[in-house]
Write an enzyme that holds these catalytic residues in place. Structure first.
Site, PDB file in Angstrom:
ATOM      1  N   TYR A  28       0.681  -1.284  -0.208  1.00 45.62           N
ATOM      2  CA  TYR A  28       0.091  -0.069  -0.058  1.00 45.62           C
ATOM      3  C   TYR A  28       0.885   1.350  -0.153  1.00 45.62           C
ATOM      4  O   TYR A  28       0.274   2.430  -0.031  1.00 45.62           O
ATOM      5  CB  TYR A  28      -1.051   0.008   1.186  1.00 45.62           C
ATOM      6  CG  TYR A  28      -0.110  -0.011   2.457  1.00 45.62           C
ATOM      7  CD1 TYR A  28       0.464   0.866   3.308  1.00 45.62           C
ATOM      8  CD2 TYR A  28       0.028  -1.212   3.006  1.00 45.62           C
ATOM      9  CE1 TYR A  28       1.530   0.789   4.221  1.00 45.62           C
ATOM     10  CE2 TYR A  28       0.967  -1.432   4.259  1.00 45.62           C
ATOM     11  CZ  TYR A  28       1.576  -0.586   4.734  1.00 45.62           C
ATOM     12  OH  TYR A  28       2.149  -0.554   5.965  1.00 45.62           O
ATOM     13  N   GLY A  29       1.922   1.150   0.112  1.00 44.97           N
ATOM     14  CA  GLY A  29       2.809   2.297   0.155  1.00 44.97           C
ATOM     15  C   GLY A  29       4.093   2.283  -0.821  1.00 44.97           C
ATOM     16  O   GLY A  29       3.814   2.044  -2.055  1.00 44.97           O
ATOM     17  N   GLU A  98      11.414  -3.522   5.739  1.00 45.50           N
ATOM     18  CA  GLU A  98      10.239  -3.215   6.842  1.00 45.50           C
ATOM     19  C   GLU A  98      10.726  -3.280   8.085  1.00 45.50           C
ATOM     20  O   GLU A  98       9.974  -2.940   9.171  1.00 45.50           O
ATOM     21  CB  GLU A  98       9.066  -4.164   6.518  1.00 45.50           C
ATOM     22  CG  GLU A  98       8.421  -3.823   5.077  1.00 45.50           C
ATOM     23  CD  GLU A  98       7.793  -2.496   4.600  1.00 45.50           C
ATOM     24  OE1 GLU A  98       8.429  -1.545   5.479  1.00 45.50           O
ATOM     25  OE2 GLU A  98       7.480  -2.135   3.667  1.00 45.50           O
TER      26      GLU A  98
END
Length: 159
Positions: A28-29, A98
């Site tokens: 989503y990023g 991440e």
């Protein structure tokens, strides 16, 4: 039976090898196609755009303007993004980016997404940011339904 056994005995051995396990990852990023960290995403894109079945709060936070999806189902918006099928090696590279092994960063969790415009639900994993960062880092935007190129401008300014 003899014919079936004969066909099996002469089967191409490559057909007996097991394909690598693929993981479906909802991004989503910055891991989306066309965004800053897409080079880390070595998966194959599932056609279309997707949206989370449940609402989640998505923010842009911190000095670097990180996209930050928080696992608080029912709050925020249904978030849009892309789905990729990745192997273990590609998933491990995403985990490093991440920082899943570091406190206060992201964790990988399961959720359900649906194609925008309708279609069959997919069970996927996504990276959720630690809720604690919402009190320690500046929140620039959010909650949002989508992380866009306009949000990425802040991220790019610090690279």
């Amino acid at each position: 039976r003899a014919q079936a056994r004969q066909r099996f005995e002469h089967a191409d051995e490559s057909a007996l090898t097991v394909a690598p396990l693929l993981h479906r990852v909802f991004v989503y990023g910055t891991l989306k196609q066309g965004f800053r960290n897409f080079h880390v995403n070595r998966g194959t894109r599932v056609t279309g755009e997707f949206v989370t079945e449940q609402a989640f709060p998505l923010y842009v936070i911190g000095e670097f303007g990180l996209p930050w999806l928080v696992h608080e189902p029912g709050r925020g918006h249904r978030v849009s993004g892309q789905v990729f099928e990745v192997d273990d090696e590609a998933l491990a590279a995403m985990d490093v980016l991440e920082r899943v092994d570091e406190a206060g960063w992201y964790t990988r969790r399961a959720l359900v997404v649906r194609p925008i415009g309708g279609g069959e639900a997919l069970r996927v994993v996504a990276y959720f940011g630690s809720v604690s960062r919402l009190t320690t880092d500046r929140v620039h935007h959010g909650p949002l339904a989508e992380y866009t190129d306009a949000h990425q401008v802040l991220y790019r300014m610090h690279l």
